[in-house]
Design an enzyme around this catalytic site. Structure first.
Site, PDB file in Angstrom:
ATOM      1  CE  LYS A  41      -2.803  -0.312 -13.393  1.00 26.32           C
ATOM      2  NZ  LYS A  41      -2.116  -0.073 -11.928  1.00 26.32           N
ATOM      3  CG  ASP A  65      -4.199   2.874 -12.435  1.00 24.27           C
ATOM      4  OD1 ASP A  65      -3.306   2.568 -11.530  1.00 24.27           O
ATOM      5  OD2 ASP A  65      -3.714   3.865 -13.353  1.00 24.27           O
TER       6      ASP A  65
HETATM    7  N1  GLU Z   1      -4.407   0.610  -9.530  1.00 24.22           N
HETATM    8  C1  GLU Z   1      -3.965   0.365  -8.259  1.00 24.22           C
HETATM    9  C2  GLU Z   1      -2.418   0.128  -8.234  1.00 24.22           C
HETATM   10  O1  GLU Z   1      -1.520   0.688  -9.215  1.00 24.22           O
HETATM   11  C3  GLU Z   1      -4.892  -0.488  -7.726  1.00 24.22           C
HETATM   12  C4  GLU Z   1      -4.854  -1.706  -7.973  1.00 24.22           C
HETATM   13  C5  GLU Z   1      -6.041  -2.660  -7.501  1.00 24.22           C
HETATM   14  O2  GLU Z   1      -6.566  -2.392  -6.662  1.00 24.22           O
HETATM   15  O3  GLU Z   1      -6.399  -3.942  -8.159  1.00 24.22           O
HETATM   16  O4  GLU Z   1      -2.129  -0.679  -7.531  1.00 24.22           O
END
Ligand code: GLU
Length: 441
Positions: free
Chosen positions: A118, A158
């Protein structure tokens, strides 16, 4: 937990996420002395590495602004680091560590080979112009590009990062790397490597999961009243699919309050959510201003104050408290599927589970987003693009499989299903086994 609390005092969200997983896996962990011997838990709760960098950019008034950027590469046992970027004023290392930790288990549940990561920044998109957003994204990528790659680490969106931001980020990446590496980011535009349905995928997947959970409980979503929180990308996709499946979305919300929509949200209103998001005003009241006959704005209230059958938190961590859970129950709600990451506070989850309310955690419910990112990576690697029907079918299959894993690992002696345990144990077993097989690194 005591050791982590002493080592990372004040990292509230991170400690909360770890505690939930460790409580869930305690029994299976104790049945595997080889995990204990390899210190799997001690290793799994620490990110592999964290990059921190300064992001300097110039605002529309010509003033120099400084933010902090991060990338937390949490775990790469089952695949390259994968997870979104969050741009929000409250971003801290604790928030990104919790999200990276959750992502590791969520990605394991998708059945696809992706590790957990993240990133993001304390940059606040609220009130920023399009040009400011672009300049920030470019400055952010000037540092981030060295840390990422299609087989190394693949960021996506996100909170605060959608298609527009991914476009600006990709443009700068391409300029710096001098390669058209589409697989380095997901959530791209449809004409330059993005997957059809990726924008809708988190919300669609959440509704497929909810459907499975309801079927298992002998119920049907048709005709149900649903409360959604937020009005961003995830809420948008959830509203489309819930309406398509015959449910009535009667509430959406924002930091300013809730919009009650007694006759259910219409397609026109769902489309307007995109305009509201692009405006960077961060106000749900705009929906009631635009559709005064259909929506009523109530300042300072949450979606959980509206009487519904099903609650779908789609906004931010810890957005649903124990008091909110009690209010939902008092108003007749019987099911809460968490779509936001860690959207419910521990007290709310405890209340749901002990008061006969069906509950499923975000890492299972919202995994359709990152799963479709995984499908985007596959298309990029093959230099092809699939049709919407093909992506939707694969997404549906993945959500069915995640539900099955929850049932397999979460069925209790009395026949009830603990979806929190199910999701955590299924994800944990996969990551722990891979770590064990790859030795002490
Ligand atoms: N932010 C999204 C999550 O919490 C998607 C992450 C992504 O597609 O890599 O899963």
């Amino acid at each position: 937990m005591a050791r982590l609390q002493a080592k990372y005092p004040g990292e509230k969200e991170y400690l909360q996420a770890v505690q939930e997983v460790l409580e869930s896996v305690e029994d299976v962990y104790n049945q595997h002395p080889e995990f204990e011997q390899a210190k799997i838990v001690e290793r799994m709760v620490e990110p592999d590495r964290i990059f921190t960098f300064r992001v300097t950019w110039v605002d529309d008034n010509g003033e120099v602004q400084t933010n902090t950027g991060y990338r937390v590469q949490f775990n790469s046992a089952i695949g390259p680091y994968k997870g979104g970027l969050r741009f929000h004023r409250a971003v801290t290392p604790s928030m990104l560590k919790f999200l990276g930790f959750e992502q590791t288990f969520k990605n394991a549940l998708t059945t696809l080979p992706m590790g957990g990561a993240k990133g993001g920044s304390d940059f606040d998109p609220k009130g920023k112009s399009n040009e400011e957003i672009m300049r920030f994204c470019q400055a952010f990528m000037m540092e981030l590009w060295q840390c990422i790659g299609p087989d190394q680490d693949i960021p996506a969106g996100d909170v605060g990062v959608g298609g527009r931001e991914i476009g600006y980020l990709y443009g700068m990446y391409k300029k710096l790397a001098r390669q058209y590496n589409t697989g380095v980011l997901t959530g791209k535009g449809g004409t330059w490597g993005g997957s059809i349905l990726r924008p809708e995928a988190t919300g669609f997947g959440a509704l497929y999961f909810t459907q499975n959970l309801l079927h298992k409980a002998g119920k049907d979503i048709k005709g149900m009243k649903v409360a959604v929180s937020g009005f961003g990308n995830v809420a948008w996709g959830a509203c489309i699919k819930a309406s398509e499946l015959g449910a009535k979305v009667v509430a959406i919300s924002g930091p300013d309050g809730v919009c009650e929509i007694p006759d259910g949200i219409t397609r026109e209103m769902i489309d307007y959510m995109l305009v509201m998001r692009a405006s960077n005003r961060d106000r749900v009241e705009d929906m009631a201003t635009k559709f005064p006959q259909k929506a009523r704005f109530i300042a300072g209230k949450k979606s959980w104050s509206i009487p519904v059958d099903i609650a779908l938190p789609c906004a931010f961590q810890n957005e649903l408290s124990e008091d909110d859970a009690k209010e939902l129950k008092a108003n007749g709600c019987f099911c809460c599927c968490e779509v936001s990451n860690m959207g419910c506070q521990p007290g709310a989850i405890h209340f749901f589970q002990h008061n006969g309310i069906l509950f499923a955690p975000g890492k299972a419910v919202n995994a359709g987003g990152v799963a479709t990112s995984g499908l985007e990576m596959t298309q990029n690697a093959e230099h092809i693009s699939w049709s919407g029907a093909e992506v939707d079918e694969k997404l549906h299959f993945i959500m069915d499989s995640i539900h099955e894993q929850c049932v397999k690992y979460g069925t209790q002696p009395d026949g009830s299903i603990d979806y929190v345990k199910g999701a955590n144990i299924a994800g944990f077993m996969k990551v722990a086994t891979a770590m064990l097989e790859q030795g002490t690194i």
